[in-house]
Design a protein around this motif. Sequence first.
Motif, PDB file in Angstrom:
ATOM      1  N   UNK A  41       0.869  -1.174   0.000  1.00  0.00           N
ATOM      2  CA  UNK A  41       0.000   0.000   0.000  1.00  0.00           C
ATOM      3  C   UNK A  41       0.911   1.231   0.000  1.00  0.00           C
ATOM      4  N   UNK A  42       0.757   2.076  -1.010  1.00  0.00           N
ATOM      5  CA  UNK A  42       1.561   3.290  -1.121  1.00  0.00           C
ATOM      6  C   UNK A  42       0.636   4.495  -1.124  1.00  0.00           C
ATOM      7  N   UNK A  43       1.001   5.497  -0.355  1.00  0.00           N
ATOM      8  CA  UNK A  43       0.221   6.723  -0.273  1.00  0.00           C
ATOM      9  C   UNK A  43       1.134   7.880  -0.686  1.00  0.00           C
ATOM     10  N   UNK A  44       0.840   8.496  -1.808  1.00  0.00           N
ATOM     11  CA  UNK A  44       1.606   9.646  -2.296  1.00  0.00           C
ATOM     12  C   UNK A  44       0.908  10.919  -1.838  1.00  0.00           C
ATOM     13  N   UNK A  45       1.667  11.987  -1.671  1.00  0.00           N
ATOM     14  CA  UNK A  45       1.052  13.236  -1.233  1.00  0.00           C
ATOM     15  C   UNK A  45       2.040  14.381  -1.216  1.00  0.00           C
ATOM     16  N   UNK A  46       1.574  15.520  -0.717  1.00  0.00           N
ATOM     17  CA  UNK A  46       2.400  16.717  -0.668  1.00  0.00           C
ATOM     18  C   UNK A  46       2.650  17.167   0.764  1.00  0.00           C
ATOM     19  N   UNK A  47       3.826  17.737   0.993  1.00  0.00           N
ATOM     20  CA  UNK A  47       4.216  18.234   2.304  1.00  0.00           C
ATOM     21  C   UNK A  47       4.137  19.752   2.364  1.00  0.00           C
ATOM     22  N   UNK A  48       3.791  20.270   3.542  1.00  0.00           N
ATOM     23  CA  UNK A  48       3.937  21.681   3.873  1.00  0.00           C
ATOM     24  C   UNK A  48       4.579  21.736   5.248  1.00  0.00           C
ATOM     25  N   UNK A  49       5.348  22.770   5.496  1.00  0.00           N
ATOM     26  CA  UNK A  49       5.996  22.908   6.797  1.00  0.00           C
ATOM     27  C   UNK A  49       7.487  23.086   6.651  1.00  0.00           C
ATOM     28  N   UNK A  50       8.229  22.566   7.643  1.00  0.00           N
ATOM     29  CA  UNK A  50       9.680  22.723   7.616  1.00  0.00           C
ATOM     30  C   UNK A  50      10.362  21.542   8.300  1.00  0.00           C
ATOM     31  N   UNK A  51      11.642  21.360   7.947  1.00  0.00           N
ATOM     32  CA  UNK A  51      12.461  20.299   8.533  1.00  0.00           C
ATOM     33  C   UNK A  51      13.825  20.879   8.875  1.00  0.00           C
ATOM     34  N   UNK A  52      14.453  20.327   9.896  1.00  0.00           N
ATOM     35  CA  UNK A  52      15.750  20.825  10.339  1.00  0.00           C
ATOM     36  C   UNK A  52      16.873  20.113   9.572  1.00  0.00           C
ATOM     37  N   UNK A  53      17.784  20.902   9.008  1.00  0.00           N
ATOM     38  CA  UNK A  53      18.947  20.365   8.294  1.00  0.00           C
ATOM     39  C   UNK A  53      20.005  19.919   9.298  1.00  0.00           C
ATOM     40  N   UNK A  54      21.017  19.216   8.817  1.00  0.00           N
ATOM     41  CA  UNK A  54      22.095  18.731   9.688  1.00  0.00           C
ATOM     42  C   UNK A  54      22.833  19.867  10.394  1.00  0.00           C
ATOM     43  N   UNK A  55      22.888  21.056   9.760  1.00  0.00           N
ATOM     44  CA  UNK A  55      23.590  22.184  10.388  1.00  0.00           C
ATOM     45  C   UNK A  55      22.729  22.938  11.396  1.00  0.00           C
ATOM     46  N   UNK A  56      21.479  22.460  11.620  1.00  0.00           N
ATOM     47  CA  UNK A  56      20.590  23.080  12.603  1.00  0.00           C
ATOM     48  C   UNK A  56      19.640  24.109  12.036  1.00  0.00           C
ATOM     49  N   UNK A  57      19.829  24.517  10.786  1.00  0.00           N
ATOM     50  CA  UNK A  57      18.928  25.501  10.170  1.00  0.00           C
ATOM     51  C   UNK A  57      17.629  24.809   9.727  1.00  0.00           C
ATOM     52  N   UNK A  58      16.576  25.603   9.579  1.00  0.00           N
ATOM     53  CA  UNK A  58      15.287  25.079   9.133  1.00  0.00           C
ATOM     54  C   UNK A  58      15.171  25.236   7.615  1.00  0.00           C
ATOM     55  N   UNK A  59      14.597  24.230   6.955  1.00  0.00           N
ATOM     56  CA  UNK A  59      14.397  24.225   5.511  1.00  0.00           C
ATOM     57  C   UNK A  59      12.906  24.073   5.229  1.00  0.00           C
ATOM     58  N   UNK A  60      12.345  24.952   4.384  1.00  0.00           N
ATOM     59  CA  UNK A  60      10.938  24.843   3.977  1.00  0.00           C
ATOM     60  C   UNK A  60      10.730  23.598   3.124  1.00  0.00           C
ATOM     61  N   UNK A  61       9.656  22.874   3.376  1.00  0.00           N
ATOM     62  CA  UNK A  61       9.320  21.710   2.553  1.00  0.00           C
ATOM     63  C   UNK A  61       7.994  21.921   1.817  1.00  0.00           C
ATOM     64  N   UNK A  62       7.513  23.154   1.771  1.00  0.00           N
ATOM     65  CA  UNK A  62       6.250  23.446   1.082  1.00  0.00           C
ATOM     66  C   UNK A  62       6.332  23.023  -0.383  1.00  0.00           C
ATOM     67  N   UNK A  63       5.352  22.243  -0.815  1.00  0.00           N
ATOM     68  CA  UNK A  63       5.296  21.801  -2.199  1.00  0.00           C
ATOM     69  C   UNK A  63       6.094  20.539  -2.485  1.00  0.00           C
TER      70      UNK A  63
END
Length: 69
Positions: free
Chosen positions: A35-57
Amino acid sequence: MRPWRITGPRAEAEFRPFPVRAASTSLLVVSNDTHQCFGGFTGRARADDGSWVDVDGLTGWAQEARNRW
Protein backbone atom coordinates in the motif's frame (compact mmCIF):
# COMPACT_ATOMS: atom_id res chain seq x y z
CA MET A 1 -6.92 10.13 3.69
CA ARG A 2 -6.92 12.97 6.24
CA PRO A 3 -3.78 15.12 6.57
CA TRP A 4 -1.02 13.65 8.75
CA ARG A 5 0.81 15.87 11.22
CA ILE A 6 4.53 15.16 11.55
CA THR A 7 6.26 16.71 14.57
CA GLY A 8 9.51 16.20 16.40
CA PRO A 9 12.85 17.85 17.08
CA ARG A 10 13.65 17.87 13.34
CA ALA A 11 10.22 18.35 11.72
CA GLU A 12 7.11 20.51 11.84
CA ALA A 13 5.13 19.43 8.79
CA GLU A 14 1.86 18.19 7.41
CA PHE A 15 1.43 15.48 4.76
CA ARG A 16 -1.70 15.65 2.58
CA PRO A 17 -2.17 12.28 0.88
CA PHE A 18 -3.40 11.64 -2.64
CA PRO A 19 -5.26 8.39 -3.38
CA VAL A 20 -3.65 5.18 -2.16
CA ARG A 21 -2.10 2.70 -4.59
CA ALA A 22 -2.58 -0.90 -3.52
CA ALA A 23 -1.20 -4.05 -5.14
CA SER A 24 -1.12 -7.65 -4.03
CA THR A 25 0.05 -10.96 -5.46
CA SER A 26 -0.37 -14.42 -4.02
CA LEU A 27 1.31 -17.38 -5.75
CA LEU A 28 1.25 -20.09 -3.07
CA VAL A 29 4.72 -19.66 -1.51
CA VAL A 30 5.41 -16.18 -2.93
CA SER A 31 3.21 -13.25 -1.94
CA ASN A 32 3.29 -9.46 -1.86
CA ASP A 33 0.92 -6.89 -0.34
CA THR A 34 1.84 -3.23 -0.83
CA HIS A 35 0.00 0.00 0.00
CA GLN A 36 1.56 3.29 -1.12
CA CYS A 37 0.22 6.72 -0.27
CA PHE A 38 1.61 9.65 -2.30
CA GLY A 39 1.05 13.24 -1.23
CA GLY A 40 2.40 16.72 -0.67
CA PHE A 41 4.22 18.23 2.30
CA THR A 42 3.94 21.68 3.87
CA GLY A 43 6.00 22.91 6.80
CA ARG A 44 9.68 22.72 7.62
CA ALA A 45 12.46 20.30 8.53
CA ARG A 46 15.75 20.83 10.34
CA ALA A 47 18.95 20.36 8.29
CA ASP A 48 22.09 18.73 9.69
CA ASP A 49 23.59 22.18 10.39
CA GLY A 50 20.59 23.08 12.60
CA SER A 51 18.93 25.50 10.17
CA TRP A 52 15.29 25.08 9.13
CA VAL A 53 14.40 24.22 5.51
CA ASP A 54 10.94 24.84 3.98
CA VAL A 55 9.32 21.71 2.55
CA ASP A 56 6.25 23.45 1.08
CA GLY A 57 5.30 21.80 -2.20
CA LEU A 58 7.57 18.78 -1.69
CA THR A 59 5.99 15.55 -2.97
CA GLY A 60 6.70 12.28 -1.18
CA TRP A 61 5.20 8.99 -0.08
CA ALA A 62 4.67 6.56 2.74
CA GLN A 63 4.26 2.84 2.23
CA GLU A 64 3.63 -0.46 3.94
CA ALA A 65 4.83 -3.61 2.22
CA ARG A 66 4.64 -7.25 3.25
CA ASN A 67 6.60 -9.72 1.15
CA ARG A 68 7.01 -13.48 1.46
CA TRP A 69 9.56 -15.14 -0.81
